[in-house]
Design a protein around this motif. Structure first.
Motif, PDB file in Angstrom:
ATOM      1  N   ASN A  70      -5.436  -1.614  -4.494  1.00 30.01           N
ATOM      2  CA  ASN A  70      -3.872  -1.415  -4.443  1.00 30.01           C
ATOM      3  C   ASN A  70      -3.331  -0.046  -5.234  1.00 30.01           C
ATOM      4  O   ASN A  70      -3.497  -0.111  -6.477  1.00 30.01           O
ATOM      5  CB  ASN A  70      -3.138  -2.587  -4.865  1.00 30.01           C
ATOM      6  N   THR A  71      -2.857   0.726  -4.404  1.00 27.78           N
ATOM      7  CA  THR A  71      -2.276   1.856  -5.014  1.00 27.78           C
ATOM      8  C   THR A  71      -0.985   2.157  -4.989  1.00 27.78           C
ATOM      9  O   THR A  71      -0.345   3.297  -5.459  1.00 27.78           O
ATOM     10  CB  THR A  71      -2.960   3.300  -4.335  1.00 27.78           C
ATOM     11  N   SER A  72      -0.266   1.155  -4.902  1.00 26.27           N
ATOM     12  CA  SER A  72       1.168   1.045  -4.921  1.00 26.27           C
ATOM     13  C   SER A  72       1.829   0.780  -6.232  1.00 26.27           C
ATOM     14  O   SER A  72       2.046  -0.184  -6.797  1.00 26.27           O
ATOM     15  CB  SER A  72       1.827  -0.215  -3.832  1.00 26.27           C
ATOM     16  N   ASN A  73       1.387   1.830  -7.190  1.00 27.33           N
ATOM     17  CA  ASN A  73       2.019   1.825  -8.693  1.00 27.33           C
ATOM     18  C   ASN A  73       2.593   3.011  -8.924  1.00 27.33           C
ATOM     19  O   ASN A  73       2.598   4.142  -8.150  1.00 27.33           O
ATOM     20  CB  ASN A  73       0.906   1.411  -9.484  1.00 27.33           C
ATOM     21  N   GLN A  74       2.793   3.440 -10.266  1.00 27.51           N
ATOM     22  CA  GLN A  74       3.529   4.649 -10.599  1.00 27.51           C
ATOM     23  C   GLN A  74       2.588   5.841 -10.453  1.00 27.51           C
ATOM     24  O   GLN A  74       3.129   6.896 -10.440  1.00 27.51           O
ATOM     25  CB  GLN A  74       4.085   4.286 -12.034  1.00 27.51           C
ATOM     26  N   ILE A  75       1.398   5.666 -10.710  1.00 28.29           N
ATOM     27  CA  ILE A  75       0.374   6.594 -10.526  1.00 28.29           C
ATOM     28  C   ILE A  75      -0.519   7.024  -9.396  1.00 28.29           C
ATOM     29  O   ILE A  75      -0.924   7.943  -8.998  1.00 28.29           O
ATOM     30  CB  ILE A  75      -0.699   6.672 -11.656  1.00 28.29           C
ATOM     31  N   GLY A  76      -0.266   5.908  -8.478  1.00 29.71           N
ATOM     32  CA  GLY A  76      -0.771   6.025  -7.129  1.00 29.71           C
ATOM     33  C   GLY A  76      -2.343   5.864  -7.205  1.00 29.71           C
ATOM     34  O   GLY A  76      -2.926   6.424  -6.338  1.00 29.71           O
TER      35      GLY A  76
END
Length: 219
Positions: A70-76
């Motif tokens: 899952n890359t849905s975060n602040q840093i991608g």
């Protein structure tokens, strides 16, 4: 004179010993499947060994590395690390593996170090801008990687990977330790617990103290 020769020999042996202990020690048996229960176990490399006769195929395998992180975060980005905690059979073998997923343009595995491992990275999909910084005088070595390209990050050096493509990117990293460790630079400097005295960071980074306070709250 004999005393001088003895001193030189002692220093040489001490340095040799330090080099020999710089990496995971070589195993003294076929394998040492890690267990958390000390009953009937032997402590090796910080883990207790399971009785070899009780080892199964599950101790040496992992399923699911094909599943995107899952890359849905602040840093991608997302790192799926397979170390000794995920694959107990890695204990004493001096190796681990990671899958790194990057969101389209801007997905970042931020500057970090592995205190106990060299990393070799292969890009499976996408285009990554990668690099590391040497020890003083801090030379930056970078390269743009495409699918099939490989890059090495030497042990202990600050390095990063950044997705400059318009699609998702995926890379696989091999690390020369069963437990490589990771120190993310920004988190360590501005997010330590307890926090570093702001006066130290203000002087070290030549920043206004209000900026340092903001960054410490951010991390």
């Amino acid at each position: 004179m004999k005393g001088a020769y003895f001193l030189v020999a002692f220093v040489f042996l001490a340095l040799s010993s330090s080099f020999a202990l710089a990496f995971d020690p070589s195993p003294l048996q076929d394998f040492c499947v890690a267990i958390n229960d000390p009953k009937d176990g032997v402590l090796v490399n910080g883990k207790f060994c399971k009785d070899p006769m009780l080892a199964t195929e599950n101790d040496f395998s992992f399923s699911g590395l094909n599943i995107p992180g899952n890359t849905s975060n602040q840093i991608g980005s997302n790192v799926t690390l397979l170390n000794v905690d995920k694959i107990p059979g890695l204990n004493t073998l001096g190796i681990s593996l990671a899958r790194i997923d990057f969101a389209p343009y801007g997905g970042l595995n931020p500057p970090h170090t592995h205190p106990r491992a060299t990393e070799i990275l292969v890009v499976l999909k996408g285009t990554l801008y990668v690099g590391f910084v040497t020890s003083n005088p801090n030379r930056l070595i970078t390269k743009v990687l495409n699918a099939g390209d490989v890059f090495v990050f030497p042990i202990g050096l600050i390095h990063f990977q950044f997705n400059i493509g318009e699609t998702n990117a995926v890379a696989i990293a091999g690390l020369s330790s069963q437990n490589p460790g990771v120190i993310t630079i920004a988190n360590a400097v501005f997010g330590s617990n307890p926090p570093i005295n702001p006066d130290v960071l203000t002087k070290a980074f030549q920043l206004d103290k209000n900026v340092v306070n903001y960054l410490q709250k951010l991390f």
